[in-house]
Design a protein around this motif. Structure first.
Motif, PDB file in Angstrom:
ATOM      1  N   ALA A   1       0.719  -1.197   0.045  1.00 27.86           N
ATOM      2  CA  ALA A   1       0.027  -0.003  -0.015  1.00 27.86           C
ATOM      3  C   ALA A   1       0.806   1.140  -0.029  1.00 27.86           C
ATOM      4  O   ALA A   1       0.398   2.297  -0.665  1.00 27.86           O
ATOM      5  N   LEU A   2       1.945   1.207   0.535  1.00 22.86           N
ATOM      6  CA  LEU A   2       2.773   2.565   0.751  1.00 22.86           C
ATOM      7  C   LEU A   2       3.995   2.539   0.056  1.00 22.86           C
ATOM      8  O   LEU A   2       4.512   3.439  -0.054  1.00 22.86           O
ATOM      9  N   ASN A   3       4.300   1.603  -0.626  1.00 27.01           N
ATOM     10  CA  ASN A   3       5.460   1.622  -1.656  1.00 27.01           C
ATOM     11  C   ASN A   3       5.163   1.012  -2.937  1.00 27.01           C
ATOM     12  O   ASN A   3       5.420   1.865  -4.053  1.00 27.01           O
ATOM     13  N   LEU A   4       4.692  -0.124  -3.227  1.00 29.15           N
ATOM     14  CA  LEU A   4       4.293  -0.736  -4.525  1.00 29.15           C
ATOM     15  C   LEU A   4       3.409   0.248  -5.117  1.00 29.15           C
ATOM     16  O   LEU A   4       3.742   0.730  -6.277  1.00 29.15           O
ATOM     17  N   TYR A   5       2.124   0.728  -4.529  1.00 28.93           N
ATOM     18  CA  TYR A   5       1.041   1.194  -5.208  1.00 28.93           C
ATOM     19  C   TYR A   5       1.467   2.714  -5.592  1.00 28.93           C
ATOM     20  O   TYR A   5       1.454   3.233  -6.839  1.00 28.93           O
ATOM     21  N   PRO A   6       2.176   3.376  -4.619  1.00 33.94           N
ATOM     22  CA  PRO A   6       2.916   4.729  -5.161  1.00 33.94           C
ATOM     23  C   PRO A   6       3.844   4.802  -6.645  1.00 33.94           C
ATOM     24  O   PRO A   6       3.608   5.608  -7.290  1.00 33.94           O
ATOM     25  N   SER A   7       4.592   3.677  -6.605  1.00 35.00           N
ATOM     26  CA  SER A   7       5.469   3.318  -7.781  1.00 35.00           C
ATOM     27  C   SER A   7       4.668   3.044  -8.928  1.00 35.00           C
ATOM     28  O   SER A   7       4.978   3.699 -10.213  1.00 35.00           O
ATOM     29  N   LEU A   8       3.576   2.438  -8.945  1.00 33.17           N
ATOM     30  CA  LEU A   8       3.006   1.843 -10.117  1.00 33.17           C
ATOM     31  C   LEU A   8       2.194   3.194 -10.351  1.00 33.17           C
ATOM     32  O   LEU A   8       1.949   3.273 -11.558  1.00 33.17           O
ATOM     33  N   LEU A   9       1.671   3.872  -9.585  1.00 34.54           N
ATOM     34  CA  LEU A   9       0.972   5.082  -9.972  1.00 34.54           C
ATOM     35  C   LEU A   9       1.806   6.130 -10.633  1.00 34.54           C
ATOM     36  O   LEU A   9       1.301   6.692 -11.453  1.00 34.54           O
ATOM     37  N   GLN A  10       2.993   6.282 -10.359  1.00 37.30           N
ATOM     38  CA  GLN A  10       4.031   7.248 -10.870  1.00 37.30           C
ATOM     39  C   GLN A  10       4.197   6.669 -12.288  1.00 37.30           C
ATOM     40  O   GLN A  10       4.317   7.223 -13.306  1.00 37.30           O
ATOM     41  N   GLN A  11       4.442   5.330 -12.438  1.00 40.61           N
ATOM     42  CA  GLN A  11       4.591   4.715 -13.562  1.00 40.61           C
ATOM     43  C   GLN A  11       3.563   5.039 -14.644  1.00 40.61           C
ATOM     44  O   GLN A  11       3.634   5.392 -15.837  1.00 40.61           O
ATOM     45  N   ALA A  12       2.115   5.008 -14.214  1.00 44.18           N
ATOM     46  CA  ALA A  12       0.989   5.261 -15.089  1.00 44.18           C
ATOM     47  C   ALA A  12       1.068   6.813 -15.327  1.00 44.18           C
ATOM     48  O   ALA A  12       0.651   7.039 -16.594  1.00 44.18           O
ATOM     49  N   ASN A  13       1.311   7.549 -14.520  1.00 46.02           N
ATOM     50  CA  ASN A  13       1.227   9.011 -14.573  1.00 46.02           C
ATOM     51  C   ASN A  13       2.335   9.353 -15.797  1.00 46.02           C
ATOM     52  O   ASN A  13       1.988  10.212 -16.539  1.00 46.02           O
ATOM     53  N   LYS A  14       3.608   8.547 -15.430  1.00 48.27           N
ATOM     54  CA  LYS A  14       4.682   8.725 -16.476  1.00 48.27           C
ATOM     55  C   LYS A  14       4.220   8.563 -18.140  1.00 48.27           C
ATOM     56  O   LYS A  14       4.646   9.163 -18.809  1.00 48.27           O
ATOM     57  N   ARG A  15       3.518   7.489 -18.065  1.00 53.29           N
ATOM     58  CA  ARG A  15       2.885   7.188 -19.369  1.00 53.29           C
ATOM     59  C   ARG A  15       2.114   8.216 -20.056  1.00 53.29           C
ATOM     60  O   ARG A  15       2.100   8.487 -21.336  1.00 53.29           O
ATOM     61  N   ARG A  16       1.278   8.650 -19.055  1.00 55.73           N
ATOM     62  CA  ARG A  16       0.378   9.674 -19.479  1.00 55.73           C
ATOM     63  C   ARG A  16       1.148  10.940 -20.004  1.00 55.73           C
ATOM     64  O   ARG A  16       0.906  11.519 -20.965  1.00 55.73           O
ATOM     65  N   ILE A  17       2.149  11.371 -19.258  1.00 54.53           N
ATOM     66  CA  ILE A  17       2.893  12.602 -19.589  1.00 54.53           C
ATOM     67  C   ILE A  17       3.882  12.179 -20.748  1.00 54.53           C
ATOM     68  O   ILE A  17       3.912  13.029 -21.821  1.00 54.53           O
ATOM     69  N   ASP A  18       4.177  10.952 -21.136  1.00 55.76           N
ATOM     70  CA  ASP A  18       4.754  10.548 -22.402  1.00 55.76           C
ATOM     71  C   ASP A  18       4.009  10.698 -23.520  1.00 55.76           C
ATOM     72  O   ASP A  18       4.331  11.095 -24.464  1.00 55.76           O
ATOM     73  N   LYS A  19       2.845  10.530 -23.223  1.00 54.90           N
ATOM     74  CA  LYS A  19       1.673  10.781 -24.355  1.00 54.90           C
ATOM     75  C   LYS A  19       1.609  12.172 -24.682  1.00 54.90           C
ATOM     76  O   LYS A  19       1.361  12.654 -25.654  1.00 54.90           O
ATOM     77  N   LEU A  20       1.322  13.095 -23.573  1.00 52.78           N
ATOM     78  CA  LEU A  20       1.397  14.433 -23.755  1.00 52.78           C
ATOM     79  C   LEU A  20       2.542  15.170 -24.537  1.00 52.78           C
ATOM     80  O   LEU A  20       2.052  16.086 -25.359  1.00 52.78           O
ATOM     81  N   MET A  21       3.670  14.505 -24.007  1.00 50.84           N
ATOM     82  CA  MET A  21       4.993  15.127 -24.782  1.00 50.84           C
ATOM     83  C   MET A  21       5.214  14.577 -26.140  1.00 50.84           C
ATOM     84  O   MET A  21       5.883  15.175 -26.912  1.00 50.84           O
ATOM     85  N   ALA A  22       4.615  13.493 -26.685  1.00 48.88           N
ATOM     86  CA  ALA A  22       4.773  12.993 -27.884  1.00 48.88           C
ATOM     87  C   ALA A  22       4.033  13.692 -29.068  1.00 48.88           C
ATOM     88  O   ALA A  22       3.095  14.579 -29.080  1.00 48.88           O
TER      89      ALA A  22
END
Length: 148
Positions: free
Chosen positions: A127-148
């Motif tokens: 809950a306090l380490n894995l999920y935040p990491s997975l959330l950051q990965q999902a958010n980075k994918r969204r940013i990568d789409k915006l930047m493309a």
């Protein structure tokens, strides 16, 4: 009750360990490869494990105050997106390092025969380490789409 408190204390302490490990890893040549790490690429799987609910919790509770650098100030500026992605990578790698640290402690508890504490520790760790990491990965994918 004591195991619950210790589980939270160990996991929250792992955030500091994660920051230290990230600082060391950031000096290595393969750190850029870590910034493109994707543990779960499938958006459907992200939804099934409740990442959307976790995102809502982070956005709408006191957790939103934890890392003020991960906040988009200007939706149009590419430099903001680059800086935001960099901060997300720091958070992601730090949480993953913290996750591994707590996994090692949980394994030691399992080996010592304290299975209940080890399981509780892993639950809090997810809950306090894995999920935040997975959330950051999902958010980075969204940013990568915006930047493309």
């Amino acid at each position: 009750m004591t195991h619950v408190l210790y589980s939270f204390a160990i996991t929250i302490s792992s955030w500091t360990v994660g920051l230290i490990v990230n600082a060391v890893l950031s000096k290595l040549p393969y750190y850029k490869n870590l910034s493109t790490l994707n543990l779960l690429k499938d958006e459907t799987l992200n939804k099934r494990i409740g990442l959307g609910t976790f995102k809502w919790i982070v956005k709408n509770t006191f957790f939103k105050y934890f890392n003020q650098k991960i906040h988009l100030k200007n939706k149009c500026a590419a430099t903001d997106l680059n800086e935001l992605r960099k901060e997300m990578t720091i958070s992601e790698i730090s949480h993953l390092a913290g996750f591994v640290f707590v996994v090692i402690i949980a394994l030691m508890k399992f080996i010592a025969g304290n299975v209940q504490f080890g399981l509780l520790l892993m639950l809090v760790n997810v809950a306090l380490n894995l999920y935040p990491s997975l959330l950051q990965q999902a958010n980075k994918r969204r940013i990568d789409k915006l930047m493309a």
